[in-house]
Design a protein around this motif. Structure first.
Motif, PDB file in Angstrom:
ATOM      1  N   ARG A  13      42.857  40.804  27.686  1.00 28.25           N
ATOM      2  CA  ARG A  13      41.549  41.559  27.495  1.00 28.25           C
ATOM      3  C   ARG A  13      41.134  42.191  28.714  1.00 28.25           C
ATOM      4  N   GLU A  14      40.460  43.505  28.545  1.00 30.20           N
ATOM      5  CA  GLU A  14      39.813  44.108  29.804  1.00 30.20           C
ATOM      6  C   GLU A  14      38.793  44.321  29.299  1.00 30.20           C
ATOM      7  N   TYR A  15      37.545  44.358  30.111  1.00 28.45           N
ATOM      8  CA  TYR A  15      36.290  44.660  29.878  1.00 28.45           C
ATOM      9  C   TYR A  15      35.803  45.846  30.595  1.00 28.45           C
ATOM     10  N   PRO A  16      34.584  46.351  29.962  1.00 24.56           N
ATOM     11  CA  PRO A  16      34.044  47.444  30.690  1.00 24.56           C
ATOM     12  C   PRO A  16      33.412  46.978  32.203  1.00 24.56           C
ATOM     13  N   ASP A  18      30.773  47.035  33.708  1.00 26.38           N
ATOM     14  CA  ASP A  18      29.229  46.172  33.395  1.00 26.38           C
ATOM     15  C   ASP A  18      29.514  44.634  32.866  1.00 26.38           C
ATOM     16  N   GLU A  19      30.375  44.917  31.712  1.00 27.87           N
ATOM     17  CA  GLU A  19      30.583  43.662  31.059  1.00 27.87           C
ATOM     18  C   GLU A  19      31.321  42.603  31.820  1.00 27.87           C
ATOM     19  N   MET A  20      32.207  43.245  32.757  1.00 25.19           N
ATOM     20  CA  MET A  20      32.816  42.204  33.933  1.00 25.19           C
ATOM     21  C   MET A  20      31.831  41.501  34.632  1.00 25.19           C
ATOM     22  N   ARG A  21      30.937  42.370  35.292  1.00 23.44           N
ATOM     23  CA  ARG A  21      29.819  41.967  36.015  1.00 23.44           C
ATOM     24  C   ARG A  21      29.187  40.792  35.347  1.00 23.44           C
ATOM     25  N   ALA A  22      28.633  41.084  33.984  1.00 24.58           N
ATOM     26  CA  ALA A  22      27.867  40.042  33.163  1.00 24.58           C
ATOM     27  C   ALA A  22      28.610  38.916  32.864  1.00 24.58           C
ATOM     28  N   ARG A  23      29.685  38.856  32.617  1.00 24.35           N
ATOM     29  CA  ARG A  23      30.308  37.768  32.245  1.00 24.35           C
ATOM     30  C   ARG A  23      30.564  36.780  33.404  1.00 24.35           C
ATOM     31  N   ASP A  26      27.458  35.110  34.562  1.00 17.66           N
ATOM     32  CA  ASP A  26      27.313  33.905  33.618  1.00 17.66           C
ATOM     33  C   ASP A  26      28.121  32.837  34.278  1.00 17.66           C
TER      34      ASP A  26
END
Ligand code: IYR
Length: 224
Positions: A13-16, A18-23, A26
């Motif tokens: 799975r690739e994430y945008p 910003d989502e990469m940063r957020a994940r 966390d």
């Protein structure tokens, strides 16, 4: 490349970004709360939790994908008592004779000693074995590659998985640990790697006041 069977990488799975940063934030905030614990509660932990954490560990990369590890999950009071007794014999020898003054000084901030009550209190001890070589059913040996690195990676993933589940661990390395082969009936092809103590921390558990290195201290970046 040689001919070999392949399948599509369809579970990646690739994430945008910003989502990469957020994940990642966390994840880092969660793993940053992991502490090695030496005071355990005897509260039970369901077996399926341990099974799933072990499945996570078993996804670790390994030399030639030979998965050169074996995990013995010990929950029986008799086996735990035997392990505690044998570990304390070795540890007494370590703290009283074998350890150099330099080593004892390095351990002083951790407050460790030869008493290992957690080996009986915690609901699970997971003895991690490194398979120096594999054994086929007909007795032939299979050479293993990078077994130390591979088993270290799997153990790190096990610790991470258990932390994510909200459980505490202690990487215990009684030395020497040969007694684990005898007590747990493991073959001589397997070397005890470490003993992972797993459970809930005791209600009043405390941990040493120690610091982690800063990013600057433990990394270098080559950008040209
Ligand atoms: N195996 C001993 C000593 C020990 C060694 C190291 I290096 C540690 O980080 C912690 C302990 C024990 O378990 O007490």
């Amino acid at each position: 490349m040689s001919e070999h069977p392949t399948i599509p990488l369809d579970r990646y799975r690739e994430y945008p970004i910003d989502e990469m940063r957020a994940r990642l934030k966390d994840f880092y905030e969660d793993i940053d709360r992991r502490r090695t614990v030496r005071e355990f509660s005897d509260r039970p932990v369901p077996r399926d939790i341990i099974e799933t954490a072990l499945q996570a560990a078993n996804t670790a990369p390994s030399g030639a994908n030979l998965q050169p590890w074996h995990f013995v999950v010990v929950s029986g009071p008799e086996a735990k008592k035997k392990i505690r007794e044998a570990a304390e014999v070795e540890e007494r020898e370590f703290y009283e004779h074998r350890a150099s003054d330099e080593w004892l000084a390095a351990l002083a901030p951790l407050g460790t000693d030869e008493h290992k009550p957690f080996l009986e209190t915690a609901p699970y001890l997971i003895a991690v074995f490194l398979q120096k070589y594999g054994e086929l059913p007909d007795g032939r040996k299979v050479k293993h590659y990078y077994p130390t690195e591979s088993t270290g990676l799997a153990t790190g993933m096990l610790i991470t998985a258990l932390h994510r589940a909200g459980l505490a661990t202690l990487t215990h390395t009684p030395s020497p640990m040969k007694f684990l082969n005898e007590i747990l009936g493991r073959p001589k092809s397997e070397r005890p790697f470490l003993l992972l103590v797993v459970g809930y921390p005791a209600d009043d558990a405390e941990v040493p006041d120690i610091k982690r290195k800063s990013l600057e201290e433990f990394t270098s970046w080559v950008e040209e």
